[in-house]
Design a protein around this motif. Structure first.
Motif, PDB file in Angstrom:
ATOM      1  N   MET A 356      21.357  19.422 -12.083  1.00  0.00           N
ATOM      2  CA  MET A 356      22.120  19.412 -10.988  1.00  0.00           C
ATOM      3  C   MET A 356      23.096  18.252 -10.922  1.00  0.00           C
ATOM      4  O   MET A 356      23.021  17.550 -11.798  1.00  0.00           O
ATOM      5  CB  MET A 356      21.151  19.066  -9.782  1.00  0.00           C
ATOM      6  CG  MET A 356      20.080  20.076  -9.591  1.00  0.00           C
ATOM      7  SD  MET A 356      19.019  19.490  -8.158  1.00  0.00           S
ATOM      8  CE  MET A 356      17.797  18.460  -9.091  1.00  0.00           C
ATOM      9  N   PHE A 390      17.037  23.639  -8.161  1.00  0.00           N
ATOM     10  CA  PHE A 390      16.316  22.634  -7.211  1.00  0.00           C
ATOM     11  C   PHE A 390      14.834  22.555  -6.979  1.00  0.00           C
ATOM     12  O   PHE A 390      14.099  21.724  -6.982  1.00  0.00           O
ATOM     13  CB  PHE A 390      17.145  22.165  -5.856  1.00  0.00           C
ATOM     14  CG  PHE A 390      16.343  21.058  -4.961  1.00  0.00           C
ATOM     15  CD1 PHE A 390      16.759  19.721  -5.252  1.00  0.00           C
ATOM     16  CD2 PHE A 390      15.535  21.633  -3.927  1.00  0.00           C
ATOM     17  CE1 PHE A 390      16.249  18.826  -4.530  1.00  0.00           C
ATOM     18  CE2 PHE A 390      15.132  20.502  -3.231  1.00  0.00           C
ATOM     19  CZ  PHE A 390      15.395  19.188  -3.535  1.00  0.00           C
ATOM     20  N   GLN A 394      11.910  20.201  -7.741  1.00  0.00           N
ATOM     21  CA  GLN A 394      11.411  19.558  -6.597  1.00  0.00           C
ATOM     22  C   GLN A 394       9.877  19.673  -6.320  1.00  0.00           C
ATOM     23  O   GLN A 394       9.081  18.878  -6.032  1.00  0.00           O
ATOM     24  CB  GLN A 394      12.134  19.547  -5.296  1.00  0.00           C
ATOM     25  CG  GLN A 394      11.537  18.906  -4.044  1.00  0.00           C
ATOM     26  CD  GLN A 394      11.409  17.266  -4.320  1.00  0.00           C
ATOM     27  OE1 GLN A 394      12.327  16.767  -4.891  1.00  0.00           O
ATOM     28  NE2 GLN A 394      10.391  16.910  -3.698  1.00  0.00           N
TER      29      GLN A 394
END
Length: 436
Positions: A356, A390, A394
């Protein structure tokens, strides 16, 4: 393309207007320096006469294939705001976006939102610029816009005639463990990310966009940030977060064009055509349990992160930028980097190569009423595919990360970021690829 390849020093001057930089020059650099010497230098500001900070005051081009504020060298300050659209009138939304674009381009050049707006061309009407940025340089201001899932409504009740234009990947993020979400700090129809090297310049930008949005959109929440927690070019040093550790050592950099194409920019065929060349912005407000962390031993802090606090090097190595060696073991055969350390769980090697581009900022918002600082990290990342980048990272962090003892996530949002406003196209505006 608005990137370090477009040097901020290449000043983009307005065709007309009252420049903040011109105003400062008209007052005289000598007077500005004398005033600073007498009153003290304002924190976060750079003197116009200080050549060592001159680059930090110059404009960043607003127009380009990509929006500024993504691969632009990360500035020192941020004002992030999410808006709720309060009307169902498509024409009113388009008019607001057109006006926002015009204002954003002027403010990025260091000018008022309209010519002579702050001093007021009509003394019997409110000024068309709030005026608190008069005399301040452009400070590398960038403004970046995104559209949230709620902006498009639902399949049965689409908004603004945008049925079928909502990207399939633009979904509210799922619930993760270790969250205490505040709905008032989450979501939003539209986001504006304002970054600058002067906090007043960033706040002025968001304030004026909110001012002209009255009757069409209203601020849902906003967040001030200081002390960038990532570097986005190789020329920038790695900053530190409020836990005192270097943050973003392995961040994607603007020079990594192949990685950007793979990990950040939406490609043709990824979704609807209007988003091609854009990205997805993910925002997370992360509360840090500062007091608990400050009572933790240095050895434990380094075990939790997986890096040394001083140099930022991976445990067992000497240089910050040495690659992680996830197979390294001690003489007893134990992993040098704890199996649940933050850097191990977030490493691309453990996440199918997912990366990212991060643009987060530290924040402090007073106290929680119980003697604890309400402080932490306002995490911002740009990705090509939230589902593949993501969300799985996460999920892994929320389930196992040793850092979870010291943090909790309190706000969450995801936005589709359209491509930039093309140079030379006077009819283009923020979101014009979406509205047609």
């Amino acid at each position: 393309m608005s990137s370090p390849d477009n040097e901020p020093g290449e000043t983009v001057r307005g065709r007309s207007g009252f420049s903040r930089r011109k105003l400062l020059g008209a007052a005289g650099v000598g007077a500005a320096v004398a005033g600073a010497a007498g009153a003290g230098v304002v924190t976060g500001r750079a003197s116009a006469a200080d050549s060592s900070t001159a680059q930090l005051q110059l404009p960043v081009p607003f127009r380009g294939d990509r929006q500024a504020g993504i691969v632009t060298p990360a500035q020192d300050r941020m004002h992030f705001a999410a808006f709720d659209v309060t009307t169902e009138d498509r024409d009113a939304v388009v008019q607001m976006l057109r006006e926002w674009t015009q204002m954003a381009e002027r403010m990025a050049r260091g000018e008022e939102t309209t010519e002579g707006g702050a001093v007021g061309l009509n003394p019997y009407a409110p000024p068309t610029d709030t005026g608190e940025a008069l005399g301040l340089p452009a400070s590398q201001l960038t403004l970046t816009i995104g559209f949230g899932p709620s902006f498009f409504g639902t399949e049965t009740r689409p908004r603004f005639g945008l049925r079928g234009q909502r990207p399939a990947l633009l979904q509210d993020l799922p619930k993760f463990p270790n969250e205490t979400m505040d709905p008032a700090r989450s979501g939003g129809d539209i986001c504006i990310q304002a970054c600058a090297n002067d906090p007043q310049v960033a706040v002025h930008a968001v304030r004026n966009l909110a001012r002209v949005a009255f009757g069409t959109a209203a601020v849902r929440y906003s967040q001030l940030g200081f002390g960038r927690t990532s570097s986005t070019t190789r020329d920038q040093s790695t900053p530190r977060n409020l836990f005192g550790f270097k943050d973003g050592t392995n961040n994607v950099k603007a020079e990594d064009t192949d990685v950007l194409d793979k990990q950040v920019w939406v490609a043709a065929g990824d979704g609807p055509d209007w988003l091609t060349g854009g990205s997805y912005l993910i925002a997370r407000r992360i509360r840090m349990r500062i007091e608990q962390w400050d009572r933790t031993t240095l050895l434990e802090q380094e075990r939790v992160i997986g890096r040394t606090k001083g140099s930022g090097a991976p445990i067992g190595l000497a240089d910050e930028f040495e690659p992680l060696n996830l197979d390294a073991v001690t003489s007893d055969g134990e992993p040098l980097i704890d199996p649940l350390a933050h850097v191990r769980l977030a490493a691309p090697e453990r996440n199918h190569g997912a990366e990212m581009l991060r643009r987060g900022y530290n924040f402090t918002d007073g106290t929680d009423g119980f003697g604890h600082l309400d402080a932490g990290l306002f995490f911002i990342a740009f990705v090509r595919n939230p589902e593949k980048q993501f969300i799985p990272i996460q999920a892994e962090l929320a389930r196992q990360d040793l850092l979870n003892e010291y943090i909790t996530h309190t706000g969450s949002a995801v936005f589709a970021v359209p491509p930039g406003v093309p140079d030379g196209d006077d009819g283009a505006y923020w979101g014009s690829t979406l509205f047609g």
